[in-house]
Design a protein around this motif. Structure first.
Motif, PDB file in Angstrom:
ATOM      1  N   SER A  66       0.808  -1.218   0.000  1.00 15.85           N
ATOM      2  CA  SER A  66       0.000   0.000   0.000  1.00 15.85           C
ATOM      3  C   SER A  66       0.842   1.269   0.000  1.00 15.85           C
ATOM      4  N   ASP A  67       1.975   1.272   0.730  1.00 17.11           N
ATOM      5  CA  ASP A  67       2.790   2.487   0.748  1.00 17.11           C
ATOM      6  C   ASP A  67       3.377   2.776  -0.629  1.00 17.11           C
ATOM      7  N   VAL A  68       3.814   1.716  -1.313  1.00 16.41           N
ATOM      8  CA  VAL A  68       4.362   1.861  -2.659  1.00 16.41           C
ATOM      9  C   VAL A  68       3.263   2.286  -3.626  1.00 16.41           C
ATOM     10  N   ARG A  69       2.093   1.694  -3.499  1.00 23.50           N
ATOM     11  CA  ARG A  69       0.976   2.037  -4.388  1.00 23.50           C
ATOM     12  C   ARG A  69       0.636   3.525  -4.303  1.00 23.50           C
ATOM     13  N   HIS A  70       0.475   4.034  -3.086  1.00 23.20           N
ATOM     14  CA  HIS A  70       0.072   5.434  -2.921  1.00 23.20           C
ATOM     15  C   HIS A  70       1.149   6.383  -3.450  1.00 23.20           C
ATOM     16  N   ALA A  71       2.399   6.066  -3.188  1.00 19.69           N
ATOM     17  CA  ALA A  71       3.481   6.929  -3.676  1.00 19.69           C
ATOM     18  C   ALA A  71       3.574   6.882  -5.195  1.00 19.69           C
TER      19      ALA A  71
ATOM     20  N   VAL B  40      12.244   9.516 -18.563  1.00 22.41           N
ATOM     21  CA  VAL B  40      12.379   8.058 -18.480  1.00 22.41           C
ATOM     22  C   VAL B  40      12.610   7.655 -17.025  1.00 22.41           C
ATOM     23  N   ALA B  41      13.508   8.360 -16.346  1.00 19.09           N
ATOM     24  CA  ALA B  41      13.819   8.051 -14.947  1.00 19.09           C
ATOM     25  C   ALA B  41      12.603   8.237 -14.047  1.00 19.09           C
ATOM     26  N   ALA B  42      11.764   9.232 -14.342  1.00 21.89           N
ATOM     27  CA  ALA B  42      10.577   9.479 -13.530  1.00 21.89           C
ATOM     28  C   ALA B  42       9.552   8.358 -13.659  1.00 21.89           C
ATOM     29  N   TRP B  43       9.455   7.769 -14.846  1.00 21.08           N
ATOM     30  CA  TRP B  43       8.531   6.653 -15.058  1.00 21.08           C
ATOM     31  C   TRP B  43       9.014   5.365 -14.384  1.00 21.08           C
ATOM     32  N   LEU B  44      10.314   5.237 -14.191  1.00 19.94           N
ATOM     33  CA  LEU B  44      10.894   3.955 -13.779  1.00 19.94           C
ATOM     34  C   LEU B  44      10.294   3.390 -12.495  1.00 19.94           C
ATOM     35  N   PRO B  45      10.252   4.135 -11.364  1.00 16.98           N
ATOM     36  CA  PRO B  45       9.723   3.525 -10.139  1.00 16.98           C
ATOM     37  C   PRO B  45       8.234   3.214 -10.214  1.00 16.98           C
TER      38      PRO B  45
ATOM     39  N   ARG C  14       4.846  -3.469 -12.046  1.00 18.59           N
ATOM     40  CA  ARG C  14       5.292  -4.795 -12.477  1.00 18.59           C
ATOM     41  C   ARG C  14       5.187  -5.825 -11.349  1.00 18.59           C
ATOM     42  N   LEU C  15       5.122  -5.373 -10.105  1.00 21.99           N
ATOM     43  CA  LEU C  15       4.920  -6.297  -8.991  1.00 21.99           C
ATOM     44  C   LEU C  15       3.645  -7.111  -9.171  1.00 21.99           C
ATOM     45  N   SER C  16       2.674  -6.564  -9.893  1.00 22.55           N
ATOM     46  CA  SER C  16       1.387  -7.239 -10.086  1.00 22.55           C
ATOM     47  C   SER C  16       1.514  -8.509 -10.921  1.00 22.55           C
ATOM     48  N   TYR C  17       2.630  -8.657 -11.643  1.00 25.16           N
ATOM     49  CA  TYR C  17       2.825  -9.865 -12.446  1.00 25.16           C
ATOM     50  C   TYR C  17       3.227 -11.067 -11.591  1.00 25.16           C
ATOM     51  N   ASP C  18       3.596 -10.814 -10.338  1.00 28.73           N
ATOM     52  CA  ASP C  18       3.912 -11.878  -9.388  1.00 28.73           C
ATOM     53  C   ASP C  18       5.052 -12.783  -9.885  1.00 28.73           C
ATOM     54  N   ILE C  19       6.140 -12.139 -10.307  1.00 30.84           N
ATOM     55  CA  ILE C  19       7.341 -12.874 -10.711  1.00 30.84           C
ATOM     56  C   ILE C  19       8.274 -12.886  -9.506  1.00 30.84           C
ATOM     57  N   GLY C  20       8.319 -14.015  -8.812  1.00 31.33           N
ATOM     58  CA  GLY C  20       9.025 -14.090  -7.538  1.00 31.33           C
ATOM     59  C   GLY C  20      10.484 -13.708  -7.612  1.00 31.33           C
ATOM     60  N   GLN C  21      11.143 -14.067  -8.720  1.00 36.31           N
ATOM     61  CA  GLN C  21      12.569 -13.787  -8.865  1.00 36.31           C
ATOM     62  C   GLN C  21      12.865 -12.284  -8.963  1.00 36.31           C
ATOM     63  N   GLU C  22      11.840 -11.474  -9.252  1.00 31.93           N
ATOM     64  CA  GLU C  22      12.057 -10.037  -9.431  1.00 31.93           C
ATOM     65  C   GLU C  22      11.564  -9.189  -8.260  1.00 31.93           C
ATOM     66  N   ARG C  23      10.802  -9.753  -7.363  1.00 31.03           N
ATOM     67  CA  ARG C  23      10.065  -8.940  -6.390  1.00 31.03           C
ATOM     68  C   ARG C  23      10.988  -8.058  -5.536  1.00 31.03           C
ATOM     69  N   THR C  24      12.035  -8.635  -4.961  1.00 28.09           N
ATOM     70  CA  THR C  24      12.929  -7.853  -4.101  1.00 28.09           C
ATOM     71  C   THR C  24      13.569  -6.714  -4.880  1.00 28.09           C
ATOM     72  N   TRP C  25      13.997  -6.999  -6.084  1.00 26.70           N
ATOM     73  CA  TRP C  25      14.638  -5.994  -6.945  1.00 26.70           C
ATOM     74  C   TRP C  25      13.671  -4.869  -7.311  1.00 26.70           C
ATOM     75  N   LEU C  26      12.440  -5.223  -7.687  1.00 26.45           N
ATOM     76  CA  LEU C  26      11.454  -4.220  -8.063  1.00 26.45           C
ATOM     77  C   LEU C  26      11.072  -3.336  -6.874  1.00 26.45           C
TER      78      LEU C  26
ATOM     79  N   ALA D 158      12.926  -2.621  -4.355  1.00 29.15           N
ATOM     80  CA  ALA D 158      14.054  -1.739  -4.057  1.00 29.15           C
ATOM     81  C   ALA D 158      14.044  -0.522  -4.977  1.00 29.15           C
ATOM     82  N   ILE D 159      13.780  -0.745  -6.261  1.00 34.07           N
ATOM     83  CA  ILE D 159      13.722   0.376  -7.213  1.00 34.07           C
ATOM     84  C   ILE D 159      12.584   1.321  -6.852  1.00 34.07           C
ATOM     85  N   ALA D 160      11.408   0.757  -6.615  1.00 32.15           N
ATOM     86  CA  ALA D 160      10.242   1.585  -6.331  1.00 32.15           C
ATOM     87  C   ALA D 160      10.433   2.387  -5.053  1.00 32.15           C
TER      88      ALA D 160
END
Length: 275
Positions: free
Chosen positions: A135-140, A239-244, A250-262, A264-266
């Motif tokens: 939720s914190d990531v979503r609102h931001a 481009v940088a502003a769109w990234l986070p 992309r977290l909504s795709y539920d790709i476990g191998q990427e979750r921690t990395w995504l 961190a970026i967000a």
């Protein structure tokens, strides 16, 4: 295409959401795994037609079909290999591939997207509403999204070396248009950055091994962006502003191998807006 059954077809490829079957006369059937992907198949059909009209290098589209209740498209069979696997086999082509990717991607963004395609911003909002997004990531991310620009360009939504094929005649073709939208090209580039730099590559080994490729992938993206700016103007800061925002979506795709990395970026890039 006459009436056929899946049991009568020869499968020549498969992905998370679709299978590809050989047909006669230089054609293939790209068939969704379930009827739940019907809307995505229709979106891909509309995007392929629009991209073709704009002169983008896409496989020919022959027909929209249903086989055993599953939606699919009859497409030109491309006797080709994708640039991702070409790079893994021939890493010395690193200097050539970014220019190809940039030229092709820029050509897509020259075309106005048809109104039948969903709006990129609207789709990102829907992704951010997923329970998989904290939720914190979503609102931001939603606050940041409200500050980002709109546009009406044709955005592929999944543009990376694995979706650009080199034809035997020396040309290229872009495949997998099911995530196409109308929106800001800078967002499409930001999504490409995520895919190029750190997205999980199925079949390329465990996550730890793939992380060893990070410097190589960063070099590929950096060269691609420089080449894209040669063909078409884009602001790096946009481009940088769109990234986070897109990392959060992309977290909504539920790709476990990427979750921690995504995450961190967000969280790192949205820190000033996190509550």
């Amino acid at each position: 295409m006459g009436e056929v059954r899946i049991s009568e077809l020869r499968r020549i490829g498969a992905g998370r959401e679709a299978e590809v079957f050989a047909l006669g006369e230089g054609r293939v059937l790209r068939l969704a795994r379930t009827a739940a992907f019907r809307q995505a198949v229709e979106r891909e059909r509309v995007a392929l037609l629009a991209a073709g009209r704009s002169g983008a290098p896409v496989p020919a589209l022959f027909e929209r079909v249903d086989v055993d209740g599953r939606p699919g498209l009859v497409l030109e069979r491309l006797d080709a290999h994708d640039l991702l696997h070409g790079l893994l086999r021939r890493p010395w082509e690193l200097a050539l591939v970014p220019w190809v990717l940039a030229r092709v991607h820029a050509s897509l963004h020259e075309g106005e997207a048809p109104t039948e395609l969903p709006d990129l911003r609207t789709e990102v909002v829907e992704r951010l509403r997923s329970d998989l997004v904290p939720s914190d990531v979503r609102h931001a991310a939603l606050r940041r999204l409200s500050e980002l620009p709109d546009d009406d360009r044709l955005c592929h939504g999944d543009f990376h070396p694995g979706n650009v094929l080199r034809r035997r005649d020396g040309g290229y073709a872009v495949i997998d248009w099911k995530a196409a939208t109308r929106g800001d090209p800078a967002a499409d580039i930001a999504r490409t950055r995520l895919l190029m730099v750190g997205a999980w590559i199925p079949g390329a080994g465990p996550r730890g091994l793939q992380l060893l490729l990070t410097p190589f992938r960063w070099a590929l993206y950096t060269l691609y962006l420089a080449a894209y700016r040669h063909w078409r103007r884009v602001e790096r800061r946009t481009v940088a502003a769109w990234l986070p925002v897109l990392a959060a979506a992309r977290l909504s795709y539920d790709i476990g191998q990427e979750r921690t990395w995504l995450l961190a970026i967000a969280r790192r890039r949205l820190r000033d807006q996190l509550v």
